[in-house]
Write an enzyme that holds these catalytic residues in place. Structure first.
Site, mmCIF file in Angstrom:
data_model
loop_
_atom_site.group_PDB
_atom_site.id
_atom_site.type_symbol
_atom_site.label_atom_id
_atom_site.label_comp_id
_atom_site.label_asym_id
_atom_site.label_seq_id
_atom_site.Cartn_x
_atom_site.Cartn_y
_atom_site.Cartn_z
ATOM 1 N N ASP A 1 0.808 -1.227 0.000
ATOM 2 C CA ASP A 1 0.000 0.000 0.000
ATOM 3 C C ASP A 1 0.837 1.271 0.000
ATOM 4 O O ASP A 1 0.419 2.315 0.520
ATOM 5 C CB ASP A 1 -0.972 0.015 1.204
ATOM 6 C CG ASP A 1 -1.851 -1.211 1.212
ATOM 7 O OD1 ASP A 1 -2.186 -1.699 0.127
ATOM 8 O OD2 ASP A 1 -2.198 -1.676 2.313
ATOM 9 N N GLN B 1 1.911 -6.056 -3.219
ATOM 10 C CA GLN B 1 2.341 -6.167 -1.815
ATOM 11 C C GLN B 1 3.625 -5.339 -1.629
ATOM 12 O O GLN B 1 3.827 -4.371 -2.339
ATOM 13 C CB GLN B 1 2.554 -7.636 -1.404
ATOM 14 C CG GLN B 1 1.270 -8.443 -1.288
ATOM 15 C CD GLN B 1 0.709 -8.896 -2.612
ATOM 16 O OE1 GLN B 1 1.366 -9.551 -3.394
ATOM 17 N NE2 GLN B 1 -0.540 -8.566 -2.890
ATOM 18 N N LYS C 1 1.792 2.169 -5.103
ATOM 19 C CA LYS C 1 2.316 1.620 -6.362
ATOM 20 C C LYS C 1 1.393 1.921 -7.540
ATOM 21 O O LYS C 1 1.842 2.314 -8.615
ATOM 22 C CB LYS C 1 2.496 0.094 -6.235
ATOM 23 C CG LYS C 1 3.481 -0.303 -5.158
ATOM 24 C CD LYS C 1 3.517 -1.812 -4.955
ATOM 25 C CE LYS C 1 2.293 -2.412 -4.339
ATOM 26 N NZ LYS C 1 2.022 -2.025 -2.947
ATOM 27 N N GLY D 1 -4.593 -4.262 -3.825
ATOM 28 C CA GLY D 1 -5.582 -3.217 -4.129
ATOM 29 C C GLY D 1 -4.800 -1.980 -4.497
ATOM 30 O O GLY D 1 -4.169 -1.373 -3.640
ATOM 31 N N HIS D 2 -4.775 -1.646 -5.769
ATOM 32 C CA HIS D 2 -3.972 -0.519 -6.252
ATOM 33 C C HIS D 2 -4.914 0.606 -6.666
ATOM 34 O O HIS D 2 -5.722 0.448 -7.581
ATOM 35 C CB HIS D 2 -3.077 -0.953 -7.419
ATOM 36 C CG HIS D 2 -2.036 -1.960 -7.008
ATOM 37 N ND1 HIS D 2 -1.113 -2.485 -7.875
ATOM 38 C CD2 HIS D 2 -1.769 -2.520 -5.798
ATOM 39 C CE1 HIS D 2 -0.325 -3.325 -7.214
ATOM 40 N NE2 HIS D 2 -0.716 -3.374 -5.958
HETATM 41 P P1 GDP Z 1 -0.823 0.362 -3.531
HETATM 42 O O1 GDP Z 1 -1.421 -0.924 -3.069
HETATM 43 O O2 GDP Z 1 0.648 0.443 -3.285
HETATM 44 O O3 GDP Z 1 -1.174 0.700 -4.957
HETATM 45 O O4 GDP Z 1 -1.483 1.499 -2.607
HETATM 46 P P2 GDP Z 1 -3.037 1.612 -2.198
HETATM 47 O O5 GDP Z 1 -3.802 2.103 -3.358
HETATM 48 O O6 GDP Z 1 -3.506 0.382 -1.528
HETATM 49 O O7 GDP Z 1 -2.936 2.704 -1.045
HETATM 50 C C1 GDP Z 1 -2.402 3.948 -1.250
HETATM 51 C C2 GDP Z 1 -3.479 4.981 -0.891
HETATM 52 O O8 GDP Z 1 -2.858 6.254 -0.773
HETATM 53 C C3 GDP Z 1 -4.547 5.151 -1.956
HETATM 54 O O9 GDP Z 1 -5.733 5.503 -1.346
HETATM 55 C C4 GDP Z 1 -4.010 6.302 -2.814
HETATM 56 O O10 GDP Z 1 -5.058 7.009 -3.465
HETATM 57 C C5 GDP Z 1 -3.371 7.158 -1.747
HETATM 58 N N1 GDP Z 1 -2.204 7.947 -2.171
HETATM 59 C C6 GDP Z 1 -1.204 7.604 -3.024
HETATM 60 N N2 GDP Z 1 -0.249 8.570 -3.050
HETATM 61 C C7 GDP Z 1 -0.659 9.532 -2.181
HETATM 62 C C8 GDP Z 1 -0.098 10.766 -1.738
HETATM 63 O O11 GDP Z 1 0.991 11.178 -2.136
HETATM 64 N N3 GDP Z 1 -0.821 11.484 -0.825
HETATM 65 C C9 GDP Z 1 -2.023 11.046 -0.342
HETATM 66 N N4 GDP Z 1 -2.642 11.815 0.554
HETATM 67 N N5 GDP Z 1 -2.580 9.895 -0.734
HETATM 68 C C10 GDP Z 1 -1.898 9.136 -1.629
HETATM 69 P P1 IMO Z 2 -0.960 -4.183 -2.253
HETATM 70 O O1 IMO Z 2 -0.524 -4.716 -3.588
HETATM 71 C C1 IMO Z 2 -1.035 -4.629 2.099
HETATM 72 C C2 IMO Z 2 -1.067 -8.713 3.676
HETATM 73 C C3 IMO Z 2 -2.318 -9.184 4.389
HETATM 74 C C4 IMO Z 2 -1.723 -10.172 5.370
HETATM 75 C C5 IMO Z 2 -0.600 -10.821 4.564
HETATM 76 C C6 IMO Z 2 -0.964 -12.130 3.902
HETATM 77 O O2 IMO Z 2 -2.260 -3.471 -2.293
HETATM 78 O O3 IMO Z 2 0.136 -3.409 -1.600
HETATM 79 P P2 IMO Z 2 -2.481 -12.824 1.818
HETATM 80 O O4 IMO Z 2 -3.915 -12.528 1.490
HETATM 81 O O5 IMO Z 2 -1.522 -12.337 0.788
HETATM 82 O O6 IMO Z 2 -2.255 -14.262 2.167
HETATM 83 O O7 IMO Z 2 -2.182 -11.995 3.175
HETATM 84 O O8 IMO Z 2 -0.253 -9.877 3.556
HETATM 85 N N1 IMO Z 2 -1.276 -8.196 2.303
HETATM 86 C C7 IMO Z 2 -1.224 -6.895 1.975
HETATM 87 N N2 IMO Z 2 -1.059 -5.809 2.745
HETATM 88 N N3 IMO Z 2 -1.142 -4.494 0.760
HETATM 89 C C8 IMO Z 2 -1.284 -5.590 -0.033
HETATM 90 O O9 IMO Z 2 -1.255 -5.525 -1.380
HETATM 91 C C9 IMO Z 2 -1.376 -6.866 0.579
HETATM 92 N N4 IMO Z 2 -1.530 -8.118 0.105
HETATM 93 C C10 IMO Z 2 -1.462 -8.927 1.178
HETATM 94 O O10 IMO Z 2 -2.965 -8.123 5.036
HETATM 95 O O11 IMO Z 2 -1.133 -9.474 6.434
HETATM 96 MG MG MG Z 3 -2.915 -1.608 -1.803
#
Ligand code: GDP
Ligand code: IMO
Ligand code: MG
Length: 428
Positions: free
Chosen positions: A13, A223, A16, A40-41
């Site tokens: 998270d 991840q 990416k 979840g991107h």
């Molecule tokens: P990923 O899994 O690495 O793609 O990240 P996620 O989408 O799960 O979580 C990142 C969260 O931070 C999302 O809600 C994005 O919209 C938000 N986000 C990304 N970059 C920034 C930033 O620079 N500032 C803020 N406030 N939010 C951001």
């Molecule tokens: P993105 O791509 C954050 C965590 C789960 C749990 C562990 C194992 O959005 O960054 P799993 O379902 O893979 O067997 O869970 O890994 N986890 C993540 N945490 N971002 C993710 O993906 C994750 N994918 C798995 O919360 O701790």
């Molecule tokens: Mg994510």
């Protein structure tokens, strides 16, 4: 040509999706190399928000091909939903999306096994996303898995039933969970028909031929490195190699093909699920990071744990991945803090070290912090590094000097446009 890589350096998270979406315009192909719908991107642009789970984050860019690589595990039901979302948004995915024949399939019973295994662990549970990731990779390495290429064969049903029967036997050793397998299977087979409509390719030939013909390829990680099956905070990890090495096995490219490795870290740190988190904050600062950063899982909606940035952990993941450029995200989330802290070492059993101990989860790790003055002003509209307040520059430069890798991008908001390029010549 070489293949550039974008991956997370923490526990996922890191942002990416946003960075891949931004950079995708510079590439011909974006390819996911591991993970599955546990990811979840989030992408935000033109006032809209999209969350991608299996589909690469280049899908919204016209003229770019997106490949779901062999290292990915696919739940056809979730893929079908994602495709429906793209159709609603008028995204012409059919001309932009390919899937590797060697990618493994998540069966309904893999999800049930994930749930049953977690229930059996009780307090010791991994905190998995319950998407069936662990059981599917177990069947892959156990040589029992079903792959995308199998859906075109006459024996697909038979192979499915054999594996399903094995799973139902396995389920009997776990605490009972409720399920209606018949309706789950009906939905799954309907979704297989949608998957069948996507071009299935020999991804390894596709990528190598593309590189040989001068195409630019970006590999998108899911991840984060601290969730890597080998080098993460085991056993509280996911079941794939989330690190640069995973690009080689997850797409079929040789190590010498790897070009830039762009590592992403938040300006602080979060974790969702179980496992140690030495810099976790249980106070009002942690609550503020969670509130301002809207730190809720993009896949499960669970609250993310928040804390300070952990430099020993980042030094470790930079080493493992061969990171050549760093991206710092969510710096704007810290706008109102009096003081910003960074862990620069650990106290472990009376000793100060910057090495991650073997048992990251059991050892008593006490972070040693350095304090930085907060900037206490909004930086969301800054577009040039030179316009950041001195305190932001100091923090960024301190991170850079301790991590010893150039920070080429700083993200100061969730939208695609909120990105301050630094050293622009160093970015791809
Ligand atoms: P990923 O899994 O690495 O793609 O990240 P996620 O989408 O799960 O979580 C990142 C969260 O931070 C999302 O809600 C994005 O919209 C938000 N986000 C990304 N970059 C920034 C930033 O620079 N500032 C803020 N406030 N939010 C951001
Ligand atoms: P993105 O791509 C954050 C965590 C789960 C749990 C562990 C194992 O959005 O960054 P799993 O379902 O893979 O067997 O869970 O890994 N986890 C993540 N945490 N971002 C993710 O993906 C994750 N994918 C798995 O919360 O701790
Ligand atoms: Mg994510």
């Amino acid at each position: 040509m070489t293949i550039d890589v974008i991956l997370g350096l923490q526990w996922g998270d890191e942002g990416k999706g946003k960075i891949v979406d931004y950079l995708a315009g510079n590439y011909d192909i974006v390819a996911r190399f591991q993970g599955g719908p546990n990811a979840g991107h989030t992408l935000k642009f033109d006032g809209q928000k999209f969350v991608l789970h299996i589909i690469p984050s280049g899908i919204f860019r016209e003229g770019i091909t997106n490949l779901i690589g062999n290292g990915v595990v696919i739940d056809p039901v979730i893929l079908k939903k994602e495709l429906a979302g793209l159709r609603e948004a008028n995204v012409d995915y059919k001309s932009r999306l390919l899937v590797s024949k060697k990618a493994h399939l998540i069966l309904p019973t893999h999800r049930l096994l994930d749930a049953a295994s977690e229930a059996a662990k009780g307090k010791e549970k991994i905190g998995s996303t319950l998407k069936g990731i662990g059981p599917t990779y177990m069947d892959k390495t156990g040589r029992n898995g079903l792959r995308v290429g199998d859906i075109y064969t006459d024996s697909f049903r038979k192979k499915y039933e054999q594996l399903r029967n094995k799973h139902t036997q396995l389920l009997s050793i776990y605490p009972t969970i409720d399920f209606d397998l018949e309706s789950l299977e009906k939905r799954w087979f309907e979704s297989i028909e949608t998957l069948r409509e996507l071009p299935a390719v020999d991804g390894e030939y596709y990528i190598n031929e593309a590189l040989n013909s001068g195409k630019k390829v970006l590999a998108e990680g899911a991840q984060g490195s601290l969730l890597d099956i080998d080098f993460g905070t085991y056993p509280f990890v996911t079941s794939s190699n989330t690190i640069t090495a995973g690009v080689c096995t997850g797409l079929g490219v040789a190590p010498q093909r790897i070009g830039e490795v762009i590592g992403i870290t938040k300006a602080y740190c979060t974790r969702v699920g179980s496992g140690a988190f030495p810099t976790e904050l249980h106070d009002e600062v942690g609550a503020e990071l969670a509130r301002v950063g809207q730190e809720f899982g993009a896949t499960t909606g669970r609250p993310r744990r928040c804390g300070w940035i952990d430099l020993p952990a980042l030094q470790y993941t930079i080493m493992i991945n061969g990171v050549t450029q760093l991206v710092i995200t969510k710096i704007d989330v810290m706008n109102d803090l009096e003081t910003v802290k960074a862990a620069t070492a650990y106290h472990v059993n009376g000793e100060t070290t910057s090495a991650l101990p073997f048992d990251f989860n059991c050892e008593e790790i006490q972070p040693v912090y350095t304090d930085y003055e907060g900037w206490k002003t909004s930086i969301n509209d800054v577009t040039d590094f030179g316009d950041f307040p001195m305190e932001v520059k100091n923090y960024i430069r301190a991170l850079e000097s301790q991590l010893n890798v150039p920070i080429t991008m700083i993200s100061n908001g969730p939208e695609r446009t909120k990105l301050v390029l630094r050293n622009a010549e160093a970015t791809v």
